[in-house]
Design a protein around this motif. Structure first.
Motif, PDB file in Angstrom:
ATOM      1  N   PHE A  24       0.845  -1.412  -0.099  1.00  0.00           N
ATOM      2  CA  PHE A  24       0.034   0.114  -0.253  1.00  0.00           C
ATOM      3  C   PHE A  24       0.932   1.626   0.085  1.00  0.00           C
ATOM      4  CE2 PHE A  24      -2.748   2.352   3.282  1.00  0.00           C
ATOM      5  CZ  PHE A  24      -4.170   3.080   1.979  1.00  0.00           C
ATOM      6  N   GLU A  26       0.249   5.114   0.366  1.00  0.00           N
ATOM      7  CA  GLU A  26      -0.962   5.828  -0.116  1.00  0.00           C
ATOM      8  C   GLU A  26      -0.579   7.537   0.047  1.00  0.00           C
ATOM      9  OE1 GLU A  26      -3.324   6.168   4.062  1.00  0.00           O
ATOM     10  OE2 GLU A  26      -4.340   8.064   3.663  1.00  0.00           O
ATOM     11  N   GLY A  70      -6.251   4.131   1.768  1.00  0.00           N
ATOM     12  CA  GLY A  70      -5.924   5.064   2.840  1.00  0.00           C
ATOM     13  C   GLY A  70      -6.923   5.812   2.898  1.00  0.00           C
ATOM     14  N   ASN A  71      -7.109   6.805   4.100  1.00  0.00           N
ATOM     15  CA  ASN A  71      -8.383   7.978   4.945  1.00  0.00           C
ATOM     16  C   ASN A  71      -7.842   9.056   3.457  1.00  0.00           C
ATOM     17  OD1 ASN A  71      -8.545   6.780   6.525  1.00  0.00           O
ATOM     18  ND2 ASN A  71      -7.305   7.690   8.484  1.00  0.00           N
ATOM     19  N   TRP A  96      -4.079  14.065   6.262  1.00  0.00           N
ATOM     20  CA  TRP A  96      -3.114  13.551   7.711  1.00  0.00           C
ATOM     21  C   TRP A  96      -2.634  15.659   7.889  1.00  0.00           C
ATOM     22  CZ3 TRP A  96      -3.240   9.303   9.731  1.00  0.00           C
ATOM     23  CH2 TRP A  96      -4.318   8.235   8.468  1.00  0.00           C
ATOM     24  N   ASN A 171     -12.847   3.887   0.616  1.00  0.00           N
ATOM     25  CA  ASN A 171     -11.970   3.855   2.504  1.00  0.00           C
ATOM     26  C   ASN A 171     -12.436   4.120   3.584  1.00  0.00           C
ATOM     27  OD1 ASN A 171      -9.047   2.758   3.450  1.00  0.00           O
ATOM     28  ND2 ASN A 171      -9.494   5.139   4.319  1.00  0.00           N
ATOM     29  N   GLU A 172     -12.679   2.992   4.173  1.00  0.00           N
ATOM     30  CA  GLU A 172     -13.678   3.017   5.991  1.00  0.00           C
ATOM     31  C   GLU A 172     -14.120   3.891   5.643  1.00  0.00           C
ATOM     32  OE1 GLU A 172      -9.085   3.804   7.848  1.00  0.00           O
ATOM     33  OE2 GLU A 172      -9.101   1.512   7.899  1.00  0.00           O
ATOM     34  N   TYR A 243      -4.710  -3.634  12.310  1.00  0.00           N
ATOM     35  CA  TYR A 243      -3.631  -3.266  13.121  1.00  0.00           C
ATOM     36  C   TYR A 243      -3.320  -3.714  14.134  1.00  0.00           C
ATOM     37  CZ  TYR A 243      -3.311  -0.079   9.003  1.00  0.00           C
ATOM     38  OH  TYR A 243      -3.640   0.464   7.522  1.00  0.00           O
ATOM     39  N   GLU A 290      -5.424  -3.994   4.422  1.00  0.00           N
ATOM     40  CA  GLU A 290      -3.992  -2.837   5.687  1.00  0.00           C
ATOM     41  C   GLU A 290      -4.837  -4.160   6.238  1.00  0.00           C
ATOM     42  OE1 GLU A 290      -5.430   0.850   6.623  1.00  0.00           O
ATOM     43  OE2 GLU A 290      -6.343   1.836   3.952  1.00  0.00           O
ATOM     44  N   TRP A 294       1.512  -1.052  13.801  1.00  0.00           N
ATOM     45  CA  TRP A 294       1.172  -0.139  13.263  1.00  0.00           C
ATOM     46  C   TRP A 294       1.374   0.494  15.493  1.00  0.00           C
ATOM     47  CZ3 TRP A 294      -3.062   3.345  11.369  1.00  0.00           C
ATOM     48  CH2 TRP A 294      -2.891   4.841  10.866  1.00  0.00           C
ATOM     49  N   GLN A 344       1.520   0.144   6.317  1.00  0.00           N
ATOM     50  CA  GLN A 344       2.535   0.158   4.185  1.00  0.00           C
ATOM     51  C   GLN A 344       3.360   0.118   3.566  1.00  0.00           C
ATOM     52  OE1 GLN A 344       0.842   4.755   3.041  1.00  0.00           O
ATOM     53  NE2 GLN A 344      -1.090   4.329   5.198  1.00  0.00           N
TER      54      GLN A 344
HETATM   55  O1  AHR Z   1      -2.516   2.848   6.276  1.00  0.00           O
HETATM   56  C1  AHR Z   1      -3.080   4.194   7.422  1.00  0.00           C
HETATM   57  C2  AHR Z   1      -4.579   4.839   7.776  1.00  0.00           C
HETATM   58  O2  AHR Z   1      -4.911   3.383   8.450  1.00  0.00           O
HETATM   59  C3  AHR Z   1      -5.014   4.543   6.258  1.00  0.00           C
HETATM   60  O3  AHR Z   1      -5.276   5.919   5.561  1.00  0.00           O
HETATM   61  C4  AHR Z   1      -6.872   4.500   7.007  1.00  0.00           C
HETATM   62  O4  AHR Z   1      -7.198   2.778   6.195  1.00  0.00           O
HETATM   63  C5  AHR Z   1      -6.899   3.056   8.402  1.00  0.00           C
HETATM   64  O5  AHR Z   1      -7.411   4.278   8.746  1.00  0.00           O
END
Ligand code: AHR
Length: 493
Positions: A24, A26, A70-71, A96, A171-172, A243, A290, A294, A344
């Protein structure tokens, strides 16, 4: 301690879809800017792609890379990232809190992916974005010519379509942190209507609907049920994200492989429930797009910086063992998990770390991923383990070992991986492979060490990496090995 494992040739789990070893990239922190793309770097090629990073990625053998989030994607207008670079707008990235200069967009990604020997899993914006804009992006990427968006791509210098085959519907979207998060009902409908457009534009693509963004979400697994009831016929995969982090108990952390298996099992059951409700012949496949270790407490997003150092986790031996364990679970579910992305790839929660204008560092987690993605190919077989259980705080009683076995007909190679989570005890390990005939061990590598919190640094880049063991066993059908305490072992025959 003792343990044994028997693998039978008649107990195949499934052919492994190579996309299970995806990753991944992002627009997050320094993943793109000063990660894979740094025109000023000494190794940068004529497009600004760092060749030292490309090399580290190609050694990982990653067949698919999710992009651009991703976000990030939920507030991203893909049109900002096309056309002459000097005309591209600079935007605020809501995910971010960074500055996005749009110097790297979908065309740069397509070029970069080719050079990295990978393919793209493209996410569309279903936060601020509309189904129509998603359709335009697909038209820009995959239609040969003769329409507004495909001809614009050609004008931008890309005569041939990119032909991305795998697309994520947002995404999410269940997460309150997501730009324009929504209810399962609203998302299910938006995903379905977007899916219809995308498959009309290019029927050859596959689509991933957003499942729960974690097993811990209060809406899990209802979200998944409602979403699938809305778009079961239109999509090919439901996504899972998960995660892990060390929170004080090594025993619990090392048992993450077990938690991931529970998560996958529940999503499978939820999808199969919807299948039954729908009287459908279609089996919904899973995209674990994902997963990783983390350390979210390391997150510090200052407003508004370009390429900030976000989530640059420095992984330890312990983290690498956990990643190994998670890989066993993922591949042992290869009958339903067809795609998975280590999240990632570069700098942001990643196995590969770069110094801006400097070197590339491989974190500890690079190694188990590299071993599995290179050697666990072909068909996954059930590894029948007999071992002690350990007691965890959060997951109850969990097997102390987890293993993975694969056999690749094209090379005739069998690979076996085993994680020993006993922190103080080595294990006398008996491996019975008799149904595969007489085998010769060709490779024995072990990842272990005295300090579970040791890692790799630019000063000591090879502090933690697998050790090659001597091949001192005779060809045969049954083998005995000693698994060191808290260790990850690779055996190839
Ligand atoms: O991988 C980091 C973030 O984790 C991604 O942007 C999001 O989809 C998840 O919450």
């Amino acid at each position: 301690k003792t343990a044994s494992c028997r693998v039978h040739r008649q107990q195949a789990i499934s052919e492994i879809d190579p996309r299970i070893y995806g990753s991944f990239i992002e627009h997050m922190g320094r993943a793109v800017y000063t990660g894979i793309y740094e025109p000023e770097h000494g190794t940068a090629d004529d497009q600004g792609f760092r060749e030292d990073v490309l090399q580290a990625i190609s050694d990982l053998n990653v067949p698919i890379v999710r992009y651009p989030g991703g976000n990030f994607v939920s507030g991203y207008d893909w049109k900002d990232g096309i056309g002459p670079k000097e005309q591209r707008p600079t935007r605020l990235d809501y995910a971010w809190f960074s500055i996005e200069t749009n110097q790297f967009g979908i065309n740069e990604f397509a070029d970069w992916a080719k050079k990295a020997g990978t393919s793209g899993m493209i996410a569309v914006n279903l936060g601020t974005g509309t189904p129509q804009e998603a359709g335009y992006l697909l038209e820009y990427c995959n239609i040969a010519q003769g329409t507004t968006w495909s001809d614009l791509r050609r004008e931008h210098g890309y005569e041939q379509p990119h032909n991305f085959k795998t697309w994520c519907l947002g995404n999410e979207m269940d997460g309150p942190w997501q730009t324009c998060a929504m209810s399962a009902e609203d998302y299910g409908k938006k995903a379905r209507e977007t899916a219809k457009i995308l498959k009309w534009v290019d029927p050859s693509i596959e689509l991933v609907a957003c499942g729960s963004s974690s097993r811990d979400m209060p809406t899990f697994p209802e979200w998944d049920r409602i979403v699938l009831e809305a778009c079961y016929d239109e999509v090919d995969y439901i996504s899972l994200h998960r995660y892990y982090e060390y929170e004080g108990s090594q025993t619990d952390f090392l048992a993450s492989f077990y938690d991931l298996n529970e998560f996958i099992t529940t999503v499978k059951a939820t999808a199969d429930y919807v299948r039954a409700v729908k009287r459908s012949d279609k089996v919904m496949m899973l995209s674990l797009d994902e997963w990783n270790v983390w350390y979210r407490q390391n997150m510090d997003c200052k407003r508004w910086e370009w390429a900030p150092s976000i989530a640059e986790d420095e992984y330890t031996l312990l983290d690498a063992l956990v990643v190994g364990g998670l890989l066993t679970t993922i591949v042992n579910n290869a009958d339903r998990v067809k795609m998975a992305c280590l999240a990632q790839l570069v700098n942001a929660l990643a196995p590969i770390h770069t110094a801006p204008n400097g070197a590339v560092l491989k974190h500890t987690t690079y190694y188990p991923f590299q071993q599995v993605s290179n050697f666990a190919r072909g068909v996954a077989y059930r590894s029948q383990l007999t071992c002690e259980q350990v007691t965890t705080k959060n997951l109850g009683s969990v097997p102390a070992l987890t293993a993975l076995t694969t056999f690749d007909d094209s090379t005739g190679e069998l690979a076996h991986f085993v994680l020993n989570t006993h922190q103080d005890d080595s294990v006398d390990y008996q491996l019975n492979l008799e149904s595969f005939g007489r085998l010769q061990l060709i490779d024995h590598q072990v990842l272990a060490g005295d300090d579970p919190f040791a890692g790799n640094t630019f000063e000591h880049p090879d502090n933690i990496c697998p050790t090659q063991k001597p091949i001192d066993v005779q060809p045969g059908e049954q083998f005995a090995f000693e698994l060191p305490a808290a260790s990850w072992t690779l055996l190839r025959f």
